[in-house]
Enzyme design. Structure first.
Site, PDB file in Angstrom:
ATOM      1  N   TYR A 112       0.795  -1.225   0.000  1.00 11.09           N
ATOM      2  CA  TYR A 112       0.000   0.000   0.000  1.00 11.09           C
ATOM      3  C   TYR A 112       0.832   1.282   0.000  1.00 11.09           C
ATOM      4  O   TYR A 112       0.783   2.059  -0.940  1.00 11.09           O
ATOM      5  CB  TYR A 112      -0.954   0.005   1.204  1.00 11.09           C
ATOM      6  CG  TYR A 112      -1.826  -1.214   1.218  1.00 11.09           C
ATOM      7  CD1 TYR A 112      -2.833  -1.370   0.265  1.00 11.09           C
ATOM      8  CD2 TYR A 112      -1.622  -2.252   2.127  1.00 11.09           C
ATOM      9  CE1 TYR A 112      -3.619  -2.507   0.232  1.00 11.09           C
ATOM     10  CE2 TYR A 112      -2.414  -3.394   2.100  1.00 11.09           C
ATOM     11  CZ  TYR A 112      -3.403  -3.512   1.151  1.00 11.09           C
ATOM     12  OH  TYR A 112      -4.171  -4.637   1.107  1.00 11.09           O
ATOM     13  N   PRO A 125     -11.381  -0.576  -3.440  1.00  8.96           N
ATOM     14  CA  PRO A 125     -12.578  -1.217  -3.983  1.00  8.96           C
ATOM     15  C   PRO A 125     -13.825  -0.357  -3.766  1.00  8.96           C
ATOM     16  O   PRO A 125     -13.834   0.564  -2.962  1.00  8.96           O
ATOM     17  CB  PRO A 125     -12.702  -2.498  -3.157  1.00  8.96           C
ATOM     18  CG  PRO A 125     -11.487  -2.588  -2.319  1.00  8.96           C
ATOM     19  CD  PRO A 125     -10.933  -1.208  -2.200  1.00  8.96           C
ATOM     20  N   HIS A 346      -7.697   1.026   0.930  1.00 10.43           N
ATOM     21  CA  HIS A 346      -7.465  -0.355   1.339  1.00 10.43           C
ATOM     22  C   HIS A 346      -6.387  -0.575   2.400  1.00 10.43           C
ATOM     23  O   HIS A 346      -6.286  -1.654   2.976  1.00 10.43           O
ATOM     24  CB  HIS A 346      -7.068  -1.129   0.072  1.00 10.43           C
ATOM     25  CG  HIS A 346      -7.512  -2.546   0.075  1.00 10.43           C
ATOM     26  ND1 HIS A 346      -7.400  -3.353   1.175  1.00 10.43           N
ATOM     27  CD2 HIS A 346      -8.062  -3.292  -0.890  1.00 10.43           C
ATOM     28  CE1 HIS A 346      -7.858  -4.538   0.869  1.00 10.43           C
ATOM     29  NE2 HIS A 346      -8.274  -4.529  -0.368  1.00 10.43           N
ATOM     30  N   SER A 565     -12.001 -12.177  -5.435  1.00 10.86           N
ATOM     31  CA  SER A 565     -12.173 -12.189  -3.993  1.00 10.86           C
ATOM     32  C   SER A 565     -13.631 -12.477  -3.659  1.00 10.86           C
ATOM     33  O   SER A 565     -14.526 -11.975  -4.341  1.00 10.86           O
ATOM     34  CB  SER A 565     -11.774 -10.820  -3.438  1.00 10.86           C
ATOM     35  OG  SER A 565     -11.768 -10.866  -2.061  1.00 10.86           O
TER      36      SER A 565
HETATM   37  N1  COA Z   1     -20.354 -29.643   1.273  1.00  6.74           N
HETATM   38  C1  COA Z   1     -21.326 -28.890   1.825  1.00  6.74           C
HETATM   39  N2  COA Z   1     -21.108 -27.642   2.321  1.00  6.74           N
HETATM   40  C2  COA Z   1     -19.849 -27.146   2.222  1.00  6.74           C
HETATM   41  C3  COA Z   1     -18.802 -27.891   1.638  1.00  6.74           C
HETATM   42  C4  COA Z   1     -19.097 -29.200   1.152  1.00  6.74           C
HETATM   43  N3  COA Z   1     -18.157 -29.966   0.594  1.00  6.74           N
HETATM   44  N4  COA Z   1     -17.687 -27.152   1.686  1.00  6.74           N
HETATM   45  C5  COA Z   1     -18.015 -25.998   2.279  1.00  6.74           C
HETATM   46  N5  COA Z   1     -19.314 -25.993   2.614  1.00  6.74           N
HETATM   47  C6  COA Z   1     -20.060 -24.956   3.338  1.00  6.74           C
HETATM   48  C7  COA Z   1     -19.269 -24.437   4.507  1.00  6.74           C
HETATM   49  O1  COA Z   1     -19.466 -25.233   5.642  1.00  6.74           O
HETATM   50  C8  COA Z   1     -19.837 -23.042   4.668  1.00  6.74           C
HETATM   51  O2  COA Z   1     -21.089 -23.168   5.330  1.00  6.74           O
HETATM   52  P1  COA Z   1     -21.819 -21.908   6.036  1.00  6.74           P
HETATM   53  O3  COA Z   1     -22.383 -21.075   4.935  1.00  6.74           O
HETATM   54  O4  COA Z   1     -22.855 -22.558   6.850  1.00  6.74           O
HETATM   55  O5  COA Z   1     -20.762 -21.216   6.825  1.00  6.74           O
HETATM   56  C9  COA Z   1     -20.116 -22.611   3.243  1.00  6.74           C
HETATM   57  O6  COA Z   1     -20.233 -23.828   2.489  1.00  6.74           O
HETATM   58  C10 COA Z   1     -19.061 -21.744   2.633  1.00  6.74           C
HETATM   59  O7  COA Z   1     -17.822 -22.419   2.564  1.00  6.74           O
HETATM   60  P2  COA Z   1     -16.864 -22.248   1.310  1.00  6.74           P
HETATM   61  O8  COA Z   1     -17.632 -21.825   0.141  1.00  6.74           O
HETATM   62  O9  COA Z   1     -16.030 -23.466   1.193  1.00  6.74           O
HETATM   63  O10 COA Z   1     -15.942 -21.033   1.614  1.00  6.74           O
HETATM   64  P3  COA Z   1     -15.512 -20.265   2.887  1.00  6.74           P
HETATM   65  O11 COA Z   1     -16.666 -19.570   3.485  1.00  6.74           O
HETATM   66  O12 COA Z   1     -14.723 -21.185   3.742  1.00  6.74           O
HETATM   67  O13 COA Z   1     -14.584 -19.163   2.221  1.00  6.74           O
HETATM   68  C11 COA Z   1     -12.536 -18.180   1.615  1.00  6.74           C
HETATM   69  C12 COA Z   1     -13.364 -19.443   1.609  1.00  6.74           C
HETATM   70  C13 COA Z   1     -11.198 -18.448   0.993  1.00  6.74           C
HETATM   71  C14 COA Z   1     -13.247 -17.109   0.780  1.00  6.74           C
HETATM   72  C15 COA Z   1     -12.400 -17.699   3.089  1.00  6.74           C
HETATM   73  O14 COA Z   1     -11.704 -18.667   3.827  1.00  6.74           O
HETATM   74  C16 COA Z   1     -11.643 -16.423   3.239  1.00  6.74           C
HETATM   75  O15 COA Z   1     -10.437 -16.441   3.447  1.00  6.74           O
HETATM   76  N6  COA Z   1     -12.349 -15.269   3.173  1.00  6.74           N
HETATM   77  C17 COA Z   1     -11.758 -13.953   3.317  1.00  6.74           C
HETATM   78  C18 COA Z   1     -11.391 -13.407   1.964  1.00  6.74           C
HETATM   79  C19 COA Z   1     -11.054 -11.956   2.029  1.00  6.74           C
HETATM   80  O16 COA Z   1     -10.394 -11.488   2.926  1.00  6.74           O
HETATM   81  N7  COA Z   1     -11.550 -11.218   1.032  1.00  6.74           N
HETATM   82  C20 COA Z   1     -11.456  -9.810   1.001  1.00  6.74           C
HETATM   83  C21 COA Z   1     -10.304  -9.309   0.264  1.00  6.74           C
HETATM   84  S1  COA Z   1     -10.470  -7.570   0.122  1.00  6.74           S
END
Ligand code: COA
Length: 638
Positions: A112, A125, A346, A565
């Site tokens: 940054y 963003p 950001h 993202s």
């Molecule tokens: N079967 C059924 N459900 C599943 C599954 C499977 N095989 N795998 C995952 N799920 C469910 C999870 O349990 C979760 O359930 P919930 O909605 O009840 O919590 C949901 O699906 C979402 O999981 P998933 O899609 O795998 O992703 P996540 O929420 O773990 O997100 C990332 C993944 C990488 C996006 C997250 O870990 C992350 O790091 N987010 C931050 C990103 C960030 O900072 N972005 C901003 C940048 S400016």
């Protein structure tokens, strides 16, 4: 941002002052842990060999066999016990012992504060709120007042530490970013910027700044006894601002959209005047800024896209870019007809704390709660005496006037280059994907890979942000979504002769490979931050940048043609940003139960990329993936 990571990896990095020191700021940050009883683990330094093996796997799909052989040789030399990599690894391990977070300060500067391009489009963003419908100025100001009241309410929760702790599974996440979004501002410098957290000072700010027609006004948002103003009072104050700024003035705020070196110089000039200095300080110190915009300019015919563009760049000098102060961390935008959103600088935080703030605002708006017992629709002047909004004056000398003209030209060109397509995909959402026992995020990531392959006939290096907030002061790691498995999947899906069973097999394998990388990344064992650390350790020690970072494998795998993202929200909102490379795409999404909101972008100057084509390919990919899964399901039942 996460977005900038790929730029950083491509460019040589310059290290500045105080990098080694355990800085005063980091010590101060440790006080802002959400719950003092919670101690989070330190960010680990992954084993060198693990990272390089993983790196090789991510390079493979993006290079020829000959190129890959060369990359393998370079890696072999790098990790050898007497190799440069091993020496640098030792340096990183030493750094990890003597700092709260070995990456934190490096990242802040590299991603940054040392970044010299404009924050507009390239870094900040936009976040588009659910679309509203305003029929009158009263509607617009009423909504703006609710945004202000709800944000002050949110601030109280942050200050009192009553916000629930964020979690990832069982793990508690670092909450420090929540304390850095209100009352913060980026301050330009000639070679490096800085970030100032006014909210951390003993005399914390009590005011916001409202921008209208390029004028800035200071409004105190706490009345007698420190009680926040209610919605009715805020509407009264906003109306006062609007009535006193009926014509546009010199767009001084547009200076903040400039290249940072240029703005850094102009800032020095601007601050020579005492009145300007005082006005700038009020803007920098405020809790947040809110811009009241007029009617949309240059509509594209897609109201979601128009709202997104207005959040990202204010639609340029002929739009509302002068009605902004892009250095301010949180800047709400309330359009005349109902396009509402924000843009955020950001440096201090990722999207999730900002999206959480928006969810809170939308909860307050929909519940009609305003923190008072008064009727929110009663716009009569309130009983208590309010201090009149203070106009922030600027004296514009010839040099500053010229600087604003230069900024207009620079921004015009950036605005002309960025194109976006934002949409709600209504085919299905998280519920369907979960019903297939698949991870929604990995599924969407693979749809994005497939879309790219469909358009370009080759895979593209692909960045997704993963949160490393499980660790103290953790921010992000890159998920390298392009994999050997994702390429096999894209090829199978696009091959008309490929049997359904093979398509679904490769689909599941690609999703599984992505999910594995997610696990690695959220545990801070990804490729990119570790390699960045090794590179910075070399630069800091005055060594040559190792050959590994000049190799085609490195360059191609970090030229992130797809920057993505997930920013989930509890409402129909979406975040959006520009691509990070000239021939790339930006793609941010909010997966909902039965739909997915997407904000996609590309640059007009690239003949290869087009966001409308990307949207089409993405929707087709999602539908094709659903189709093969459903067909497989039917087959299994027979
Ligand atoms: N079967 C059924 N459900 C599943 C599954 C499977 N095989 N795998 C995952 N799920 C469910 C999870 O349990 C979760 O359930 P919930 O909605 O009840 O919590 C949901 O699906 C979402 O999981 P998933 O899609 O795998 O992703 P996540 O929420 O773990 O997100 C990332 C993944 C990488 C996006 C997250 O870990 C992350 O790091 N987010 C931050 C990103 C960030 O900072 N972005 C901003 C940048 S400016």
């Amino acid at each position: 941002m996460a977005l900038l990571a790929s730029i950083i990896l491509r460019q040589g990095l310059r290290l500045g002052r105080g990098v080694q020191a355990r800085s005063a700021m980091m010590v101060a940050q440790s006080r802002y842990l959400h719950d003092d009883k919670v101690t989070l683990p330190p960010l680990p330094v992954p084993p060198l060999e693990d990272t390089l093996n993983r790196y090789l796997k991510t390079v493979k799909p993006l290079v020829t066999d000959e190129e890959f052989q060369l990359t393998e040789q370079i890696v072999k030399k790098f990790v050898a016990p007497e190799g440069i990599g091993s020496k640098l690894q030792k340096k990183l391990l030493e750094r990890a012992k003597s700092t709260d977070n070995w990456l934190s300060e490096w990242w802040l500067n590299a991603a940054y504060l040392d970044y010299r391009g404009p924050v507009v489009v390239w870094s900040s963003p936009g976040l588009v709120f659910p679309l509203q419908e305003f029929k009158s100025l009263d509607d617009q100001l009423n909504f703006a007042a609710k945004v202000i009241a709800a944000t002050i309410d949110y601030k109280a929760m942050v200050d009192e530490k009553t916000l629930p702790l964020d979690r990832m599974g069982k793990d508690i996440l670092d909450m420090s970013q929540y304390f850095k979004i209100l009352g913060a501002c980026r301050i330009p410098g000639v070679t490096r910027d800085r970030i100032h957290f006014y909210g951390h000072e003993p005399n914390t700010p009590k005011h916001i700044v409202v921008a209208h027609n390029n004028h800035f006004f200071k409004i105190d948002v706490y009345g007698k006894e420190g009680k926040p103003l209610n919605v009715k009072q805020l509407v009264y104050q906003l109306r006062n601002v609007v009535e006193r700024s009926t014509h546009p003035t010199v767009p001084i705020g547009i200076l903040t959209s400039q290249n940072r070196n240029v703005w850094g110089k102009a800032y020095k000039q601007l601050r020579k005047d005492k009145t300007n200095r005082a006005s700038i300080e009020e803007i920098q110190r405020c809790i947040f800024l809110i811009a009241i915009d007029g009617p949309d300019v240059n509509p594209t015919g897609n109201i979601m896209t128009d709202a997104a563009l207005n959040c990202v760049h204010g639609k340029g000098p002929h739009g509302y870019a002068g009605n902004r102060w892009y250095d301010k961390t949180i800047q709400f935008i309330v359009g005349k007809k109902g396009a509402v959103g924000l843009t955020y600088e950001h440096t201090p935080a990722e999207g999730p704390p900002v999206a959480n703030l928006m969810d809170h605002i939308m909860d307050v708006v929909t519940s009609g709660r305003d923190g008072s017992e008064n009727d929110m629709n009663d716009t009569k002047p309130p009983a208590v005496e309010l201090s009149r909004p203070q106009r922030l004056m600027f004296n514009i000398c010839a040099e500053v006037k010229q600087d604003t003209e230069d900024a207009k030209v620079a921004l015009e060109s950036l605005v002309g280059d960025l194109e976006m397509t934002c949409f709600k995909f209504s085919g299905f959402g998280k519920n369907f994907i979960k019903s297939q026992k698949l991870s929604p995020d990995s599924f969407i990531q693979m749809a994005i890979q497939l879309a790219f392959y469909r358009i370009h006939g080759e895979p593209g290096a692909h960045y997704e942000s993963a949160s490393t907030r499980k660790f103290f002061l953790g921010r992000t790691e890159t998920i390298r979504s392009c994999s050997i498995e994702s390429v096999a999947f894209a090829k199978a899906m696009l091959d008309e002769d490929c049997p359904i069973t093979e398509k679904t097999r490769t689909l599941r394998a690609a999703i599984e490979a992505h999910k594995q990388y997610v696990k690695v990344a959220v545990n801070a064992h990804g490729v990119d931050r570790h390699l960045l650390g090794l590179k910075l350790a070399a630069i800091e020690a005055g060594m040559d940048v190792p050959t590994l970072f000049m190799d085609v494998g490195y360059l191609r795998s970090s030229h992130m043609r797809i920057s993505t993202s997930q920013v989930p929200a509890r409402c129909d909102a979406f975040m959006c940003f520009g691509p990070v490379v000239p021939d790339g795409y930006g793609c941010c999404y909010n997966p909902r139960g039965d739909s997915i909101f997407f904000g996609t972008s590309a640059f007009n100057s690239s003949p290869e990329t087009d966001s409308a084509t990307f949207r089409e390919a993405l929707e087709q990919s999602l539908l094709d993936m659903q189709d093969v899964l459903l067909k497989e399901g039917v087959k299994a039942k027979l």
